[in-house]
Design a protein around this motif. Structure first.
Motif, PDB file in Angstrom:
ATOM      1  N   ALA A 111      -8.290  11.508  -5.673  1.00 26.75           N
ATOM      2  CA  ALA A 111      -8.389  10.392  -6.616  1.00 26.75           C
ATOM      3  C   ALA A 111      -7.592   9.178  -6.174  1.00 26.75           C
ATOM      4  O   ALA A 111      -7.854   8.064  -6.653  1.00 26.75           O
ATOM      5  CB  ALA A 111      -7.914  10.846  -8.004  1.00 26.75           C
ATOM      6  N   ALA A 112      -6.630   9.356  -5.268  1.00 27.69           N
ATOM      7  CA  ALA A 112      -5.836   8.217  -4.816  1.00 27.69           C
ATOM      8  C   ALA A 112      -6.702   7.157  -4.151  1.00 27.69           C
ATOM      9  O   ALA A 112      -6.384   5.967  -4.198  1.00 27.69           O
ATOM     10  CB  ALA A 112      -4.741   8.690  -3.851  1.00 27.69           C
TER      11      ALA A 112
ATOM     12  N   ASP B 205       0.841  -1.193   0.000  1.00 24.37           N
ATOM     13  CA  ASP B 205       0.000   0.000   0.000  1.00 24.37           C
ATOM     14  C   ASP B 205       0.880   1.248   0.000  1.00 24.37           C
ATOM     15  O   ASP B 205       1.750   1.410   0.861  1.00 24.37           O
ATOM     16  CB  ASP B 205      -0.900  -0.012   1.236  1.00 24.37           C
ATOM     17  CG  ASP B 205      -1.965   1.074   1.188  1.00 24.37           C
ATOM     18  OD1 ASP B 205      -1.974   1.869   0.230  1.00 24.37           O
ATOM     19  OD2 ASP B 205      -2.792   1.131   2.119  1.00 24.37           O
TER      20      ASP B 205
ATOM     21  N   ASP C 166      -9.569   6.280  -5.124  1.00 28.70           N
ATOM     22  CA  ASP C 166     -10.202   5.486  -6.181  1.00 28.70           C
ATOM     23  C   ASP C 166      -9.266   4.384  -6.663  1.00 28.70           C
ATOM     24  O   ASP C 166      -9.693   3.474  -7.379  1.00 28.70           O
ATOM     25  CB  ASP C 166     -10.579   6.377  -7.373  1.00 28.70           C
ATOM     26  CG  ASP C 166     -11.670   7.376  -7.021  1.00 28.70           C
ATOM     27  OD1 ASP C 166     -12.543   7.028  -6.200  1.00 28.70           O
ATOM     28  OD2 ASP C 166     -11.640   8.503  -7.561  1.00 28.70           O
ATOM     29  N   ARG C 167      -7.996   4.485  -6.296  1.00 28.96           N
ATOM     30  CA  ARG C 167      -6.990   3.513  -6.748  1.00 28.96           C
ATOM     31  C   ARG C 167      -6.419   2.704  -5.584  1.00 28.96           C
ATOM     32  O   ARG C 167      -5.302   2.225  -5.654  1.00 28.96           O
ATOM     33  CB  ARG C 167      -5.863   4.248  -7.477  1.00 28.96           C
ATOM     34  CG  ARG C 167      -6.328   5.094  -8.664  1.00 28.96           C
ATOM     35  CD  ARG C 167      -5.156   5.639  -9.452  1.00 28.96           C
ATOM     36  NE  ARG C 167      -4.343   6.548  -8.645  1.00 28.96           N
ATOM     37  CZ  ARG C 167      -4.525   7.867  -8.575  1.00 28.96           C
ATOM     38  NH1 ARG C 167      -5.519   8.427  -9.254  1.00 28.96           N
ATOM     39  NH2 ARG C 167      -3.735   8.626  -7.830  1.00 28.96           N
ATOM     40  N   ARG C 168      -7.183   2.566  -4.511  1.00 30.21           N
ATOM     41  CA  ARG C 168      -6.702   1.808  -3.357  1.00 30.21           C
ATOM     42  C   ARG C 168      -6.417   0.357  -3.734  1.00 30.21           C
ATOM     43  O   ARG C 168      -7.033  -0.208  -4.641  1.00 30.21           O
ATOM     44  CB  ARG C 168      -7.726   1.854  -2.227  1.00 30.21           C
ATOM     45  CG  ARG C 168      -7.779   3.176  -1.488  1.00 30.21           C
ATOM     46  CD  ARG C 168      -8.887   3.149  -0.461  1.00 30.21           C
ATOM     47  NE  ARG C 168     -10.192   3.018  -1.103  1.00 30.21           N
ATOM     48  CZ  ARG C 168     -11.317   2.733  -0.456  1.00 30.21           C
ATOM     49  NH1 ARG C 168     -11.291   2.517   0.845  1.00 30.21           N
ATOM     50  NH2 ARG C 168     -12.450   2.657  -1.108  1.00 30.21           N
ATOM     51  N   VAL C 169      -5.500  -0.232  -2.980  1.00 30.08           N
ATOM     52  CA  VAL C 169      -5.131  -1.623  -3.220  1.00 30.08           C
ATOM     53  C   VAL C 169      -6.228  -2.542  -2.686  1.00 30.08           C
ATOM     54  O   VAL C 169      -6.455  -2.592  -1.470  1.00 30.08           O
ATOM     55  CB  VAL C 169      -3.788  -1.952  -2.538  1.00 30.08           C
ATOM     56  CG1 VAL C 169      -3.433  -3.422  -2.731  1.00 30.08           C
ATOM     57  CG2 VAL C 169      -2.687  -1.062  -3.086  1.00 30.08           C
ATOM     58  N   ASP C 170      -6.927  -3.220  -3.558  1.00 26.82           N
ATOM     59  CA  ASP C 170      -7.894  -4.261  -3.188  1.00 26.82           C
ATOM     60  C   ASP C 170      -8.807  -3.818  -2.035  1.00 26.82           C
ATOM     61  O   ASP C 170      -8.712  -4.358  -0.915  1.00 26.82           O
ATOM     62  CB  ASP C 170      -7.144  -5.547  -2.810  1.00 26.82           C
ATOM     63  CG  ASP C 170      -8.091  -6.729  -2.583  1.00 26.82           C
ATOM     64  OD1 ASP C 170      -9.293  -6.610  -2.894  1.00 26.82           O
ATOM     65  OD2 ASP C 170      -7.616  -7.758  -2.063  1.00 26.82           O
TER      66      ASP C 170
ATOM     67  N   GLU D 231      -2.406  12.820  -0.033  1.00 27.72           N
ATOM     68  CA  GLU D 231      -2.627  12.330  -1.396  1.00 27.72           C
ATOM     69  C   GLU D 231      -3.788  13.082  -2.036  1.00 27.72           C
ATOM     70  O   GLU D 231      -4.630  13.649  -1.334  1.00 27.72           O
ATOM     71  CB  GLU D 231      -2.949  10.834  -1.375  1.00 27.72           C
ATOM     72  CG  GLU D 231      -1.830   9.946  -0.868  1.00 27.72           C
ATOM     73  CD  GLU D 231      -0.690   9.811  -1.861  1.00 27.72           C
ATOM     74  OE1 GLU D 231      -0.885  10.171  -3.045  1.00 27.72           O
ATOM     75  OE2 GLU D 231       0.385   9.352  -1.463  1.00 27.72           O
TER      76      GLU D 231
END
Length: 249
Positions: free
Chosen positions: A90-91, A62, A93-97, A87
């Motif tokens: 928009a970060a 992460d 919206d791109r989270r890890v799983d 951050e």
């Protein structure tokens, strides 16, 4: 071996890119907070579960910074707060799983606490004299003040913030004052101020209270009186053992 001319061009290019990279690292203004009230007698179990949950984030690489605090005083003493700051919005919206993240939290930490709040704020850089958390420089404690503003008086309150910024610019050894405005997740309009503290002696060195910091500015004090409906403050103790910052063990 590259020629001297090529090496000079490469060096110049690196110098040009450095400020861009640095500004990008500090360009995110989103501040996502999560608060939990440990169930009676289960604070140690919650912390142990949360510690295991951080292992999930490490294993999934992460890239977000995750800070953790324990609230030390006030009505919410004993609550746990974690947050991701620094951050762009928009970060998230791109989270890890996200599904896997939620499932692991439900298994490890969630059984031992009750979620109480999930506010998201925007950093107000124009009114802040520093942003330690966005720069990954947390303090051992932080004084957190919530300011509930009367609807329609936001511009007057932000004039107060501008006056405070001018005052702090000339204050010797003033700690950074970081201002946020609530985006979603609570009653609006609401602002939040975070001021690093190290101990009780820091309150002698730099007193608390907006009205004390604005003494001598009648216009700002008038705006403060008209615009603010309610203020409350509390102390958060930083938990490095329950935090996860990119690039650190």
């Amino acid at each position: 071996m590259p020629s001297l001319r090529i090496r000079r061009r490469l060096a110049a290019l690196c110098l040009m890119l450095l400020p861009v990279a640095a500004s990008h690292a500090q360009s995110g203004d989103a501040a996502h907070f999560y608060a939990y009230q440990p169930k009676p007698g289960q604070a140690p179990a919650f912390e142990e579960g949360y510690r295991h949950h951080l292992d999930w984030h490490r294993a999934h690489h992460d890239a977000l910074a995750w800070y953790a605090w324990t609230i030390e005083d006030g009505p919410h003493a004993g609550w746990f707060v974690d947050a991701s700051l620094g951050e762009p919005f928009a970060a998230f919206d791109r989270r890890v799983d996200p599904a896997g993240d939620g499932a692991d939290f439900a298994r490890t930490a969630a059984p031992h606490a009750t979620p109480t709040a999930r506010p998201t704020y925007r950093l107000l850089r124009a009114f802040s004299t520093g942003a330690p958390l966005e720069e990954q420089h947390p303090s051992s404690q932080v004084e957190v003040t919530y300011v509930q503003v009367r609807p329609g008086t936001e511009r007057r309150f932000e004039r107060v913030l501008a006056a405070l910024h001018r005052t702090l610019a000339h204050a010797k050894d003033a700690p950074p004052h970081t201002w946020y405005r609530l985006v979603v997740g609570g009653e609006t309009p609401q602002y939040m101020l975070m001021v690093p503290r190290t101990d009780w002696a820091s309150y002698d060195a730099f007193p608390e209270g907006l009205e004390r910091r604005l003494a001598g500015d009648p216009a700002a004090l008038a705006d403060l009186a008209v615009s603010v409906r309610e203020m409350r403050s509390e102390t958060w103790r930083y938990r490095p053992d329950l935090s996860l910052l990119p690039g650190t063990p």
